[in-house]
Design a protein around this motif. Structure first.
Motif, PDB file in Angstrom:
ATOM      1  N   TRP A  25       1.053  -1.235   0.311  1.00  0.00           N
ATOM      2  CA  TRP A  25      -0.102  -0.348   0.035  1.00  0.00           C
ATOM      3  C   TRP A  25       0.697   1.348  -0.078  1.00  0.00           C
ATOM      4  O   TRP A  25       0.336   2.276   0.967  1.00  0.00           O
ATOM      5  CB  TRP A  25      -0.958   0.157   1.328  1.00  0.00           C
ATOM      6  CG  TRP A  25      -1.572  -1.109   0.966  1.00  0.00           C
ATOM      7  CD1 TRP A  25      -2.058  -2.134   1.341  1.00  0.00           C
ATOM      8  CD2 TRP A  25      -3.583  -1.004   0.720  1.00  0.00           C
ATOM      9  NE1 TRP A  25      -3.343  -2.822   1.685  1.00  0.00           N
ATOM     10  CE2 TRP A  25      -3.954  -1.954   0.723  1.00  0.00           C
ATOM     11  CE3 TRP A  25      -3.815   0.346   0.750  1.00  0.00           C
ATOM     12  CZ2 TRP A  25      -4.992  -1.881   0.556  1.00  0.00           C
ATOM     13  CZ3 TRP A  25      -6.013   0.353   0.592  1.00  0.00           C
ATOM     14  CH2 TRP A  25      -6.128  -0.987   0.609  1.00  0.00           C
TER      15      TRP A  25
ATOM     16  N   ASN B 256      -3.271   4.634   4.068  1.00  0.00           N
ATOM     17  CA  ASN B 256      -4.403   3.774   4.208  1.00  0.00           C
ATOM     18  C   ASN B 256      -5.424   3.187   3.485  1.00  0.00           C
ATOM     19  O   ASN B 256      -5.327   3.479   2.653  1.00  0.00           O
ATOM     20  CB  ASN B 256      -4.719   4.605   5.522  1.00  0.00           C
ATOM     21  CG  ASN B 256      -5.561   5.437   4.773  1.00  0.00           C
ATOM     22  OD1 ASN B 256      -5.910   5.547   4.071  1.00  0.00           O
ATOM     23  ND2 ASN B 256      -6.314   6.563   6.399  1.00  0.00           N
ATOM     24  N   SER B 257      -6.246   2.148   4.433  1.00  0.00           N
ATOM     25  CA  SER B 257      -6.973   1.516   3.463  1.00  0.00           C
ATOM     26  C   SER B 257      -8.140   2.404   3.103  1.00  0.00           C
ATOM     27  O   SER B 257      -8.959   2.098   1.575  1.00  0.00           O
ATOM     28  CB  SER B 257      -8.269   1.010   4.181  1.00  0.00           C
ATOM     29  OG  SER B 257      -8.516   1.490   5.401  1.00  0.00           O
ATOM     30  N   GLN B 258      -8.471   4.115   2.871  1.00  0.00           N
ATOM     31  CA  GLN B 258      -9.122   4.921   2.110  1.00  0.00           C
ATOM     32  C   GLN B 258      -8.148   5.717   1.588  1.00  0.00           C
ATOM     33  O   GLN B 258      -9.171   6.360   0.814  1.00  0.00           O
ATOM     34  CB  GLN B 258      -9.612   6.210   3.211  1.00  0.00           C
ATOM     35  CG  GLN B 258     -11.067   5.608   4.206  1.00  0.00           C
ATOM     36  CD  GLN B 258     -10.136   5.162   5.164  1.00  0.00           C
ATOM     37  OE1 GLN B 258      -9.300   5.117   5.312  1.00  0.00           O
ATOM     38  NE2 GLN B 258     -10.958   4.080   6.473  1.00  0.00           N
TER      39      GLN B 258
ATOM     40  N   ARG C  87      -0.308   8.081   5.351  1.00  0.00           N
ATOM     41  CA  ARG C  87      -0.854   8.116   6.617  1.00  0.00           C
ATOM     42  C   ARG C  87       0.316   8.555   7.019  1.00  0.00           C
ATOM     43  O   ARG C  87       1.248   8.707   8.080  1.00  0.00           O
ATOM     44  CB  ARG C  87      -1.444   7.274   6.989  1.00  0.00           C
ATOM     45  CG  ARG C  87      -0.354   6.047   6.331  1.00  0.00           C
ATOM     46  CD  ARG C  87      -1.357   3.822   6.983  1.00  0.00           C
ATOM     47  NE  ARG C  87       0.142   2.966   6.675  1.00  0.00           N
ATOM     48  CZ  ARG C  87       1.049   2.633   6.556  1.00  0.00           C
ATOM     49  NH1 ARG C  87       1.427   3.658   8.186  1.00  0.00           N
ATOM     50  NH2 ARG C  87       1.354   1.401   6.703  1.00  0.00           N
TER      51      ARG C  87
END
Length: 114
Positions: free
Chosen positions: A34, A75-77, A81
């Motif tokens: 990510w 991050n997942s959105q 981060r």
């Protein structure tokens, strides 16, 4: 806090450089961890060199470049981060080539004299 940190870095860079240009050289996406990696170059004319060599017409030889590699962890959105600058190093300065015509003319004049 990230926006404040970026604004502070930008203000410091504008305080050091008289003219500033940012180039993004490459962007790569790494979905396994990510992250997005960016290779970028900061090119500018340092203010102290401009003040010391104000009389020069061609200031391209005074430009300084810095190459850097940044990693943005998401991050997942999809929001940043963590931003880490992995490498920041001075780029090799381009040595201006001598004017070939001027050198050839000077050589011809020197050889033509008895």
């Amino acid at each position: 806090m990230y926006a404040v940190a970026v604004a502070l870095c930008r203000a410091l860079a504008w305080g050091y450089f008289a003219s500033l240009r940012l180039e993004v050289l490459a962007l790569t996406r790494h979905p396994e961890d990510w992250s997005v990696r960016a290779r970028w170059r900061l090119t500018g004319l340092p203010l102290h060199l401009l003040l010391l060599r104000w009389y020069r017409r061609d200031k391209r030889t005074l430009l300084r470049s810095y190459d850097a590699l940044s990693t943005f962890f998401l991050n997942s959105q999809g929001l940043i981060r963590c931003h880490r600058v992995d490498k920041l190093m001075p780029a090799p300065t381009a040595v201006p080539e001598p004017k070939k015509l001027l050198v050839a003319a000077a050589l011809a004049v020197a050889l033509a004299r008895p």
